[in-house]
Design a protein around this motif. Structure first.
Motif, mmCIF file in Angstrom:
data_model
loop_
_atom_site.group_PDB
_atom_site.id
_atom_site.type_symbol
_atom_site.label_atom_id
_atom_site.label_comp_id
_atom_site.label_asym_id
_atom_site.label_seq_id
_atom_site.Cartn_x
_atom_site.Cartn_y
_atom_site.Cartn_z
ATOM 1 N N SER A 45 3.392 -0.083 -3.572
ATOM 2 C CA SER A 45 2.004 -0.561 -3.462
ATOM 3 C C SER A 45 1.976 -2.052 -3.178
ATOM 4 N N ASP A 166 -2.348 4.440 0.577
ATOM 5 C CA ASP A 166 -1.538 4.424 -0.642
ATOM 6 C C ASP A 166 -1.746 5.743 -1.374
ATOM 7 N N GLU A 167 -0.761 6.604 -1.301
ATOM 8 C CA GLU A 167 -0.816 7.926 -1.904
ATOM 9 C C GLU A 167 -2.116 8.648 -1.574
#
Ligand SMILES: Nc1ncnc2c1ncn2[C@@H]1O[C@H](COP(=O)(O)OP(=O)(O)OP(=O)(O)O)[C@@H](O)[C@H]1O
Ligand SMILES: [Mg+2]
Lengths: 237, 418
Positions: A45, A166-167
């Motif tokens: 991240s 992000d994910e």
């Protein structure tokens, strides 16, 4: 598209300093579809935030589309984000009191596009993602997959060159996850650079390049042709 | 800033938080409402008092004589001091800071006024022509006494409305003769006083009064107007100078209030107005205080709001909101709430005071409202505008801290998944 050299990033908390990225080198070409993997806390991240100019770094250089991204003031950074980058988050990050259309239109608001025009464009994007009938619903009335599709539409509306996610499937069940990945793949097929962070090997396997982070540097890069091997290896692991 | 979109953004958040917005606005509205009520009441009281002063020139001064109470230059106390025509000339020609002078001779005994079969007893004020302006005599028909009347000892008279009603009924009195103890006086003017101070008063030339009613050159009282000054001390200084001059002429101690009495209206007026100025300052302090409480309330609630909206602000920033646009969002919302609420409070406050004013005027017009020490209790336009400006500025102040906080929101912190 992205050129990173000797990137360092530490988080300072009081007297403690946590060195997260330690001289990371990374190059991503235009039109690539990349997933970043690594154990929890490995700095995925952190890296993505730096790529998205949401955070700054301590040392090294970061070129985005040939432009050095360094020490931008907030207004400049905001402008660059708005023009060049589309964000997709794990928890969707839609604004709760705005309906789907208004959420999608928001980036254009910051480009000073008129309300009528941007809502119209937003509707087009929602239509493309199969959400036309949901345009006037609030996020709370949508399923997880629908929310993420709204978020994708929002990421696309300003026609950025890069999509950072992000994910993006972290909060979705597997069927929906694959649907979302299909959409990202289509976006990539249209020529956009897509970079996602994920924990799931199945998801990563749907991208064209996997970057594995470890101890603040890139441990391994698995390219297109090796993906089958990677899958097999993961299965035996 | 005057972009419709910005306002739409703001309205959508306000709509989401109606109760909170109302409560915040209410404290501001209350503050400005109280300020208007207090200021209006202060003005009303001040205007009422001014009205009391308005029956005379505010720079009028009266003087009268009595017996000395302080020994002076070897003379014992108890001497009777008497003004005379010489004092008139002295005041007129040598009186420092004196503008106009009128002397009055009190007619001896009871004077009976007769016209045809009607008669009655009224107050007779003998005077100089200048009394007209000094005591604000209101002539409704004919004229007041002039210099010719005075020099020629003419037997002319100006009568009050009540005298006219008592003696002349419906008849026009101008040019008719009314007898004062059998001496005929020609009526030259009619006065009317809405406050009924002098409607039972008649005016005749002081020279005529002295000649016909055995006054020789005796004067009982003087009314003078003095130079306009702005402090009570200066006004008192003028009084002292006049007293000194007359004391020297009649040989008494200038400090002897029994030998010669005097009343300087201007000093009184200035002192009274000073009290109102103090009241006004006091009112502003209270009003602004209440307003500040309201503003602190707004600021507090905006701070909470910014905290609640941290994630939203983070999203906006990630999508391209500049710090300036975030500041605008918060600041304008604050200014909007304070201004609208404040304006409502202002309207209500001003409205109530105007309503009271209307009622008062109604009462006065119908002859009621006697003894109401309260006139035109309203807030003037400038004050209202000033309050409005204060409101907008305070709205901005209230929004400043929260806006700063909002602008400092870091997207990565706001967007972090727990
Ligand atoms: N703002 C911050 N302040 C201090 N430390 C931070 C901050 N953000 C991240 N860290 C720390 O830096 C390290 C890397 O965090 P990062 O979020 O990049 O990990 P990640 O690879 O994304 O992990 P995950 O897979 O759990 O999301 C972690 O140890 C984390 O605790
Ligand atoms: Mg992470």
């Amino acid at each position: 598209m992205i050129q990173i050299e000797n990137l360092h990033k530490s988080y300072v908390m009081g007297h403690n300093s946590l060195h997260v990225l330690k001289g990371l080198e990374l190059g991503i070409e235009e039109g690539e579809f990349v997933s970043i993997m690594g154990s929890s806390g490995s700095g995925k991240s952190t890296l993505l935030n730096i790529l998205g100019i949401l955070d700054d770094y301590d040392k090294g250089t970061y070129y985005l589309g040939g432009k050095l991204i360094q020490g931008l003031n907030e207004t400049k950074a905001a402008m660059t984000r708005n023009k060049m980058i589309g964000f997709i988050f794990q928890s969707f990050n839609l604004i709760s009191f705005k309906n789907a259309m208004e959420n999608v239109a928001l980036p254009l608001y910051y480009q000073k596009v008129s309300r009528k025009r941007r809502n119209q464009i937003a509707l087009e994007y929602l239509d493309r993602l199969g959400l036309k009938d949901w345009a006037h619903h609030l996020p709370s009335e949508l399923s997880g997959g629908q929310k993420q599709r709204v978020a994708i539409a929002r990421a696309l509306i300003s026609q950025p060159q890069i999509i950072l996610a992000d994910e993006p499937t972290g909060a979705l069940d597997s069927t929906t996850s694959f649907e979302v990945m299909e959409i990202l793949k289509e976006i990539n097929d249209q020529g956009k650079t897509v970079i996602i962070v994920t924990h799931e090997h199945d998801i990563a396997a749907m991208t064209k390049k996997i970057i594995r982070l470890k101890d603040g540097v890139i441990e391994e890069v698995i390219k297109n042709g090796e993906l089958q091997l990677f899958k097999d290896r993961v299965r035996t692991e | 800033m005057f972009d419709v979109d910005v306002w739409q953004e703001i309205f959508s958040t306000i709509k989401k938080n109606k109760l909170r917005t109302f409560l915040t606005g209410f404290s501001v509205a209350w503050g400005i409402f109280m300020l208007m009520i207090l200021l209006g009441s202060g003005n009303g009281l001040q205007n009422g008092v001014k009205e009391e002063f308005s029956s005379n020139s505010i720079n009028i001064m009266w003087m009268w004589t009595g017996d000395t109470s302080i020994p002076f230059e070897g003379m014992k106390e108890g001497r009777t001091i008497k003004f005379n025509n010489g004092d008139y000339s002295y005041l007129k020609e040598k009186g420092e800071n004196i503008e106009n002078v009128s002397s009055r001779y009190y007619l001896p005994g009871t004077i009976i006024y007769t016209y045809k079969n009607e008669y009655g007893s009224f107050e007779t004020s003998s005077c100089h022509p200048s009394l007209l302006g000094m005591e604000k005599v209101n002539i409704v028909s004919g004229r007041f006494i002039n210099d010719l009347d005075l020099n020629d000892f003419r037997k002319v008279i100006v009568i009050g409305d009540n005298i006219k009603k008592a003696l002349f009924k419906e008849e026009d009195p101008i040019g008719k003769y009314v007898k004062l103890n059998n001496v005929p006086f020609k009526v030259i003017g009619l006065t009317f006083d809405k406050d009924r101070h002098s409607e039972r008063t008649a005016y005749i030339p002081v020279s005529t009064a002295q000649r016909i009613f055995n006054g020789a050159d005796r004067v009982h009282t003087f009314a003078v107007t003095t130079k306009m000054v702005s402090t009570a001390e200066e006004a008192e200084a003028i009084t002292d100078k006049v007293r000194e001059g007359l004391a020297a002429r009649h040989k008494f101690d200038p400090k002897d209030k029994k030998a010669m009495g005097s009343f300087n209206m201007l000093a009184q007026y200035i002192r009274t107005m000073k009290i109102f100025q103090a009241i006004k300052i006091f009112v502003w302090i209270i009003g602004i205080g209440t307003l500040i409480a309201g503003i602190v309330g707004v600021s507090n609630i905006m701070l909470i709001l910014v905290k609640e909206r941290t994630r939203e602000i983070g999203i906006r920033k990630a999508l391209g909101a500049s710090p300036a646009s975030v500041i605008t969002l918060v600041l304008l919302e604050s200014v909007l709430i304070t201004t609208v609420a404040g304006y409502a409070g202002l309207l209500l406050g001003v409205g109530i005071m105007e309503g009271i004013n209307y009622g008062l005027e109604q009462a006065l017009a119908t002859g009621g409202g006697e003894g109401i020490f309260f006139r035109n209790p309203t807030v003037d336009f400038t004050t209202a505008i000033t309050s409005m400006i204060i409101l907008v500025v305070s709205g901005a102040l209230a929004g400043y801290l929260p806006a700063r906080k909002a602008a400092n929101v870091k997207p990565i912190e706001a967007l972090r998944d727990e």
